[in-house]
Write a protein that holds these residues in place. Structure first.
Motif, PDB file in Angstrom:
ATOM      1  N   VAL A 151      -2.526  11.300 -10.827  1.00 14.99           N
ATOM      2  CA  VAL A 151      -1.464  10.471 -11.411  1.00 14.99           C
ATOM      3  C   VAL A 151      -1.605   9.032 -10.911  1.00 14.99           C
ATOM      4  O   VAL A 151      -1.613   8.791  -9.702  1.00 14.99           O
ATOM      5  N   ASP A 152      -1.736   8.098 -11.863  1.00 14.55           N
ATOM      6  CA  ASP A 152      -1.802   6.672 -11.538  1.00 14.55           C
ATOM      7  C   ASP A 152      -0.367   6.149 -11.463  1.00 14.55           C
ATOM      8  O   ASP A 152       0.349   6.112 -12.465  1.00 14.55           O
ATOM      9  N   GLU A 153       0.016   5.749 -10.257  1.00 13.05           N
ATOM     10  CA  GLU A 153       1.399   5.308 -10.027  1.00 13.05           C
ATOM     11  C   GLU A 153       1.495   3.783  -9.930  1.00 13.05           C
ATOM     12  O   GLU A 153       2.432   3.275  -9.295  1.00 13.05           O
ATOM     13  N   ALA A 154       0.536   3.077 -10.547  1.00  8.98           N
ATOM     14  CA  ALA A 154       0.548   1.610 -10.445  1.00  8.98           C
ATOM     15  C   ALA A 154       1.939   1.043 -10.746  1.00  8.98           C
ATOM     16  O   ALA A 154       2.431   0.166 -10.041  1.00  8.98           O
ATOM     17  N   HIS A 155       2.563   1.551 -11.802  1.00  8.09           N
ATOM     18  CA  HIS A 155       3.861   0.980 -12.218  1.00  8.09           C
ATOM     19  C   HIS A 155       5.058   1.776 -11.726  1.00  8.09           C
ATOM     20  O   HIS A 155       6.185   1.323 -11.868  1.00  8.09           O
ATOM     21  N   SER A 156       4.820   2.966 -11.192  1.00  2.77           N
ATOM     22  CA  SER A 156       5.981   3.781 -10.806  1.00  2.77           C
ATOM     23  C   SER A 156       6.263   3.740  -9.308  1.00  2.77           C
ATOM     24  O   SER A 156       7.409   3.864  -8.892  1.00  2.77           O
TER      25      SER A 156
ATOM     26  N   PHE B 178      -0.902  -2.101  -5.115  1.00  4.19           N
ATOM     27  CA  PHE B 178       0.058  -2.890  -4.326  1.00  4.19           C
ATOM     28  C   PHE B 178       0.454  -4.152  -5.089  1.00  4.19           C
ATOM     29  O   PHE B 178       1.164  -4.995  -4.573  1.00  4.19           O
ATOM     30  N   THR B 179      -0.071  -4.282  -6.310  1.00  7.27           N
ATOM     31  CA  THR B 179       0.091  -5.537  -7.058  1.00  7.27           C
ATOM     32  C   THR B 179       1.435  -5.644  -7.781  1.00  7.27           C
ATOM     33  O   THR B 179       1.731  -6.674  -8.352  1.00  7.27           O
ATOM     34  N   LYS B 180       2.172  -4.568  -7.795  1.00  7.93           N
ATOM     35  CA  LYS B 180       3.419  -4.607  -8.576  1.00  7.93           C
ATOM     36  C   LYS B 180       4.636  -4.613  -7.647  1.00  7.93           C
ATOM     37  O   LYS B 180       5.093  -5.666  -7.252  1.00  7.93           O
ATOM     38  N   SER B 181       5.105  -3.419  -7.281  1.00 12.67           N
ATOM     39  CA  SER B 181       6.349  -3.352  -6.497  1.00 12.67           C
ATOM     40  C   SER B 181       6.245  -4.004  -5.126  1.00 12.67           C
ATOM     41  O   SER B 181       7.263  -4.325  -4.521  1.00 12.67           O
TER      42      SER B 181
HETATM   43  N1  PMP Z   1      -3.637   1.182 -13.262  1.00 17.75           N
HETATM   44  C1  PMP Z   1      -2.694   0.797 -14.119  1.00 17.75           C
HETATM   45  C2  PMP Z   1      -1.873   1.827 -14.831  1.00 17.75           C
HETATM   46  C3  PMP Z   1      -2.468  -0.571 -14.362  1.00 17.75           C
HETATM   47  O1  PMP Z   1      -1.539  -0.947 -15.224  1.00 17.75           O
HETATM   48  C4  PMP Z   1      -3.274  -1.518 -13.687  1.00 17.75           C
HETATM   49  C5  PMP Z   1      -3.117  -3.005 -13.922  1.00 17.75           C
HETATM   50  N2  PMP Z   1      -1.928  -3.454 -14.328  1.00 17.75           N
HETATM   51  C6  PMP Z   1      -4.255  -1.061 -12.802  1.00 17.75           C
HETATM   52  C7  PMP Z   1      -4.413   0.291 -12.621  1.00 17.75           C
HETATM   53  C8  PMP Z   1      -5.136  -2.037 -12.077  1.00 17.75           C
HETATM   54  O2  PMP Z   1      -4.448  -2.569 -11.008  1.00 17.75           O
HETATM   55  P1  PMP Z   1      -4.707  -4.022 -10.400  1.00 17.75           P
HETATM   56  O3  PMP Z   1      -4.157  -4.997 -11.386  1.00 17.75           O
HETATM   57  O4  PMP Z   1      -3.919  -3.972  -9.147  1.00 17.75           O
HETATM   58  O5  PMP Z   1      -6.164  -4.173 -10.195  1.00 17.75           O
END
Ligand code: PMP
Length: 443
Positions: free
Chosen positions: A239-244, A273-276
């Protein structure tokens, strides 16, 4: 085809996708990648552009301050002051700004170790490994864990980094319809030989790959059903939790927290770590055995620069705030505000008659514009009104479902959101975006 026939090799021609993007980006260049300066917090300072000639733009050096609904600053940690910034500055004085080395040489600091421990604990897994780029985290993960004897079953709307990573691994890929658990189960059933002993299935392993919260759709994966299926069919779940991560759940611990599911039941929890967290980099949180394997053969960390120390300071301090270990109360306040803001803005837009995708608790709010031709008007009008949003269309979305994507932040106040609603109401009338529920069925 004719040119290949004539020259004997393919020209650098435009496929439809690059043709479309080039035409779109040169015609309405001011609506994309507008340079900013300063931290992307509650407000964002965007440089003004003046049209020069037919397709070119110039900067005149002036900028406009807009309410920021365009950055992934869910918890408002994209700041240029406060305890996180103070700690990042202190660490800069001590460690400098770069490790100047990959992890496997001499880039690993005590801060990397601390950061891995704290994120593993936050995600509810035994261990974690951090990588300097979120995209790179996914792009190289599957090559480390999968091979041609692996089947990866991927949601059709998974992020480009996941799709790229799966292809790179050489695994066989099957795609299921977005969030359609029946379609996923059909695929799983077909892949596993009916009535055969478990050892006879053709795959050494099957990995189901999904996102926690889809950043273009604003909806969450169906985690309870995914866990049920992965346990029934004996698969791994990624599970990719980038946004969650940070943005969902009463404690901000992501989709597991939101659905009250024990993270131990998910094999690979990836996040950025780029979001929350207002920082940069990505991580994989998993069982010790998986992380140990990744420490040896994860290309991104073996051959690429470490997460810089000041960035680690930002991650560590923001996580401590969320967990209530630093500035007690502040973390909960941020979590409550993102939850309130997400519902308030979404429900407000729906009440005004806009068609909005996604779940009510999602901080990602895609407002449908449908025709890409409406994108420049919406972007420019909102900009004039002092509101920054991201407009998206093909290839990030299907061709006729262009959208304005609003990302909610804890940094925004209720008054800010009321202003956004008032202004959306005005532009909706101007360019016929709104639908009464009788005409379009509502959403
Ligand atoms: N996974 C998802 C679901 C994303 O939306 C993003 C970028 N927004 C990434 C991975 C890549 O992350 P990053 O921008 O921190 O490189």
């Amino acid at each position: 085809e004719d040119l290949i026939e004539k020259n004997g090799y393919a020209p650098w021609y435009d496929g439809f996708e690059s043709f479309y993007v080039r035409r779109l980006k040169t015609r309405i260049d001011d609506c994309f990648a507008r340079p900013i300066h300063g931290a992307p917090g509650r407000y964002i300072k965007c440089f003004n552009r003046i049209r020069e000639g037919k397709t070119g733009y110039l900067y005149d050096g002036t900028s406009k301050e807009c309410l920021n609904l365009s950055s992934y600053n869910y918890l408002g940690f994209a700041q240029s002051s406060g305890v996180c910034t103070d700690y990042a500055l202190k660490i800069t004085e001590e460690y400098g700004t770069s490790g100047c080395s990959p992890r496997t040489y001499c880039g690993t600091t005590d801060l990397h170790k601390r950061c891995e421990k704290i994120i593993a604990d936050f995600a509810g897994k035994e261990d974690a490994i951090i990588v300097s780029q979120g995209y790179g985290t996914n792009a190289n993960l599957f090559a480390s864990l999968a091979d041609s004897k692996t089947l990866v079953i991927s949601d059709e709307l998974n992020h480009a980094s996941i799709r790229f990573g799966i292809r790179l691994s050489g695994a066989l890929v099957k795609v299921f319809k977005h969030n359609d658990m029946n379609d996923l189960e059909k695929l799983l059933r077909n892949q596993i030989s009916q009535g055969q002993p478990k050892t006879h299935r053709p795959w050494k392993k099957i990995i189901i790959a999904v996102e926690g919260l889809y950043s273009m759709e604003g909806n969450m994966c169906n985690l309870p059903k995914l866990v049920e299926l992965k346990e029934k069919y004996k698969c791994y779940l990624f599970v990719d939790e980038a946004h969650s991560i940070g943005a969902l759940g009463p404690e901000g611990r992501g989709v597991c927290d939101y659905f009250s599911i024990d993270p131990a039941r998910i094999d690979l929890l990836m996040g950025t770590f780029t979001k929350s967290f207002g920082a940069t980099g990505g991580y994989i949180a998993a069982d010790k055995a998986i992380i140990e394997k990744l420490r040896i053969n994860y290309i991104t960390q073996s051959y690429s620069e470490v997460v810089p120390p000041p960035v680690l300071a930002q991650i560590i301090s923001s996580l401590k705030i969320i967990k209530g270990e630093l500035n007690p109360g502040e973390g909960q306040e941020r979590l409550q505000r993102i939850a309130f803001n997400s519902r308030y803005l979404r429900l407000g837009l729906k009440k005004l008659g806009f068609i909005v995708y996604g779940a009510d608790d999602s901080p990602v709010i895609p407002v449908l514009l449908f025709l890409p031709a409406k994108m420049p008007a919406v972007s420019r009008m909102l900009y004039e009104m002092g509101i920054a949003v991201v407009i998206v269309s093909y290839p990030a979305t299907p061709l006729i479902s262009a959208r304005a994507r609003l990302c909610v932040s804890s940094a925004l106040t209720k008054e800010d959101l009321d202003y956004v609603l008032t202004k959306f109401n005005e532009i909706g009338d101007l360019i016929f975006l709104k639908f009464s529920s009788g005409i379009a069925g509502g959403s």
